[in-house]
Design an enzyme around this catalytic site. Structure first.
Site, short mmCIF file in Angstrom:
data_model
loop_
_atom_site.label_atom_id
_atom_site.label_comp_id
_atom_site.label_asym_id
_atom_site.label_seq_id
_atom_site.Cartn_x
_atom_site.Cartn_y
_atom_site.Cartn_z
N GLY A 235 0.84 -1.19 0.00
CA GLY A 235 0.00 0.00 0.00
C GLY A 235 0.87 1.24 0.00
O GLY A 235 2.03 1.20 -0.44
N SER A 236 0.33 2.32 0.50
CA SER A 236 1.04 3.59 0.40
C SER A 236 2.17 3.69 1.43
O SER A 236 2.19 2.98 2.44
CB SER A 236 0.06 4.74 0.60
OG SER A 236 -0.46 4.67 1.91
N THR A 237 3.08 4.60 1.18
CA THR A 237 4.22 4.79 2.06
C THR A 237 3.77 5.31 3.44
O THR A 237 4.30 4.88 4.47
CB THR A 237 5.22 5.76 1.39
OG1 THR A 237 5.66 5.14 0.18
CG2 THR A 237 6.41 6.07 2.27
N GLU A 258 5.61 -3.26 0.84
CA GLU A 258 5.72 -2.90 -0.59
C GLU A 258 4.94 -1.61 -0.76
O GLU A 258 3.71 -1.60 -0.68
CB GLU A 258 5.12 -4.01 -1.46
CG GLU A 258 5.84 -5.33 -1.39
CD GLU A 258 7.24 -5.27 -1.96
OE1 GLU A 258 7.54 -4.34 -2.74
OE2 GLU A 258 8.04 -6.15 -1.62
N GLU A 392 3.58 11.03 -5.62
CA GLU A 392 2.97 9.89 -6.31
C GLU A 392 1.51 10.28 -6.58
O GLU A 392 0.72 10.45 -5.66
CB GLU A 392 3.00 8.64 -5.44
CG GLU A 392 2.44 7.43 -6.15
CD GLU A 392 2.33 6.18 -5.28
OE1 GLU A 392 1.85 6.28 -4.14
OE2 GLU A 392 2.73 5.11 -5.76
#
Ligand code: NAD
Length: 489
Positions: A235-237, A258, A392
């Site tokens: 997912g997102s950072t 990830e 992003e």
């Protein structure tokens, strides 16, 4: 005929625990179809007590059923049967196309075979890796044995629900673990169908459970549950950082993360056939409507070929047509929802406010009802600190920057936050290898952009793009823990 009627798809509603569909009393949430924004289901989220039930069942099931202790080849057999059922099931393809951003043709031709093959890859791993023996005194034996963790908590995003689930469940199950998986609340159904098929294939009930709900409630309860021994997240950072912190504070659990990306496509003036390169760049930033962690969204092109490459890209961008995901002729993905649409629009507006020019696109397609289909967009005239270069976006937006010398191109390719992947396009081997060495990213593709069907190649990010690897042997080995043993005779 791949097209189907979205009103006639039978939904596996609820959580899937111990081989049963379970309804609970948690907060209700609506699920919308990305193609037209219509609410097509309402679910209730799993609260901490519901997650506890799923984890306790997984913890018991993995021991009682013998899944952890059986011959590894038996696990491999079950996983291979599961992969076959995934490929044969038409409902699975429809659930994925209905609720996600993937057109049904893409689901059938790519997502399903890719999902099944990832599971087969891990079926092959089940009995291929062992521990070690150490040189010790003659009167003792030192060894390293591998064992499953027990229950692994898996959390997936909405952009590739099926393949992300296979990347998490394949290695974890092959290594003898149980899994409790929370799919994104935006795309809940295909993962449940996948779990039903696993049980049909012979996976003991309770070894794979699916819980539905938000990250803040269901996801948090899963990450912090004391019997969850490892967390595997995509997912997102921002969410990844939160999960890493929660996992550290609740049992010092290992995490595989990830996360997001903002990947450069570095094109040199000797990149070869410019039409081929343009097609590659287009696919790299428009596949799944740009909603891919690996999307190659920063074009960094040597000045000598910038104009002809942009001419071709402009023509290709204008040729893209939107279409609902349940139409077998559709090829182009909508954005997942209005919130994502607003995010894309706001970053483009902020980029323009800082001097960016829109070369093509920049808007939502007209006449797509409530679906958020965004036109492939090229932005140029950008400084390195422009928000469109830095953030992003998760939409089909390509920023364009030019360079004269190799060193300048490499400097532009670097990103302070992300290091997921990069594309390098040049027919000069020394140049390609210099770039490969210089770029700080977990994957570098040379004269291609995107993953192959080689599941042996691991994927994972540097910097804020993550920790650890999915795919490859590495993902399997990360689902086992290692125990040192010393025996005196
Ligand atoms: P997200 O981080 O918002 O959500 C991902 C998942 O985490 C969802 O299931 C969500 O419910 C859950 N979640 C949210 N908060 C949580 C919390 N506090 N605790 C536990 N779980 C929580 O990401 P998204 O919008 O669903 O997906 C898009 C992002 O995923 C992008 O940044 C993309 O780059 C990234 N992604 C990365 C990869 C990769 O392999 N590196 C692959 C696909 C997507």
């Amino acid at each position: 005929m791949l097209s189907f009627d979205p009103e006639k798809v039978s939904l596996p509603v609820g959580h899937y625990i111990n081989g049963h569909h379970i309804q609970t009393q948690g907060a209700a949430f609506a699920v919308k179809r990305p193609s037209d924004g219509k609410i097509y289901a309402t679910l209730r989220e799993a609260d901490a007590a519901d997650v506890d039930r799923a984890v306790q069942i997984a913890h018991q099931a993995v021991k009682i059923s013998g899944w952890a202790g059986c011959a590894p080849r038996e696990r491999g057999r079950v996983l291979r049967r599961w992969a076959d059922l995934i490929e044969q099931d038409s409902l699975l393809a429809q659930l994925e196309a209905l609720g996600s951003t993937r057109p049904v043709s893409d689901v059938v031709q790519h997502e399903i075979p890719f999902t099944a093959e990832a599971i087969r890859f891990y079926a092959e791993c089940a009995d291929k890796y062992s521990g070690d023996l150490f040189p010790t005194r003659d009167s003792s034996l030192g060894m390293l044995i591998t064992e499953p963790y027990g229950v692994i908590g898996a959390i997936t995003p909405w952009n590739f629900p099926l393949s992300m689930a296979s990347w998490k469940c394949g290695p974890a199950l092959a290594a003898g673990n149980a899994v409790v998986l929370k799919p994104s609340e935006l795309t809940p159904f295909s993962t449940v169908r996948m779990a039903e098929l696993a049980v049909q294939a012979g996976l003991p009930a309770g070894v794979l459970n699916i819980v539905q709900g938000s990250g803040a409630v269901t996801g948090h309860a899963l990450v912090t549950h004391p019997l969850v021994r490892k967390v595997s997240f995509t997912g997102s950072t921002v969410t990844g950082a939160r999960i890493m912190s929660d996992a550290a504070q609740h049992g010092m659990k290992p995490v595989t993360l990830e996360l997001g990306g903002k990947s450069p496509q570095l094109v040199f003036d000797d990149a070869g056939d410019i039409d081929v390169v343009a097609q590659r760049i287009l696919r790299g930033f428009t596949a799944n409507g740009g909603q891919a962690c690996v999307a190659g969204t920063r074009l960094i092109v040597q000045r000598a070929i910038a104009a002809p490459l942009l001419d071709r890209l402009t023509v290709l961008c204008r040729s893209v047509q939107p279409g609902v995901t349940w139409d077998g002729d559709s090829r182009y993905a909508p954005l997942i929802d209005e919130r994502q649409g607003n995010k894309v629009a706001s970053v483009i507006a902020a980029a323009k406010a800082q001097g960016a020019e829109v070369l093509v696109g920049g808007e939502r397609f007209a006449d797509t009802a409530e679906g958020w289909f965004w036109q492939p967009t090229l932005l140029c005239n950008l400084a390195q600190d422009n928000p469109a270069v830095q953030q992003e976006i998760f939409g089909p937006v390509l920023t364009v920057q030019t360079f004269e010398e190799e060193e300048e191109g490499l400097r532009l390719a670097a990103h302070e936050i992300y290091g997921l992947c990069a594309g390098v396009h040049t027919l000069s081997l020394p140049r390609a290898l210099r770039a490969m060495r210089a770029i700080e990213a977990g994957t570098v593709w040379i004269n291609r952009y995107g993953r192959s069907g080689d599941f042996i190649i691991p994927t994972g990010g540097f910097l804020g793009s993550g920790i650890g690897k999915d795919l490859g042997r590495q993902a399997f080995q990360a689902c086992q823990r290692q125990k040192s043993v010393l025996i005196d005779f």
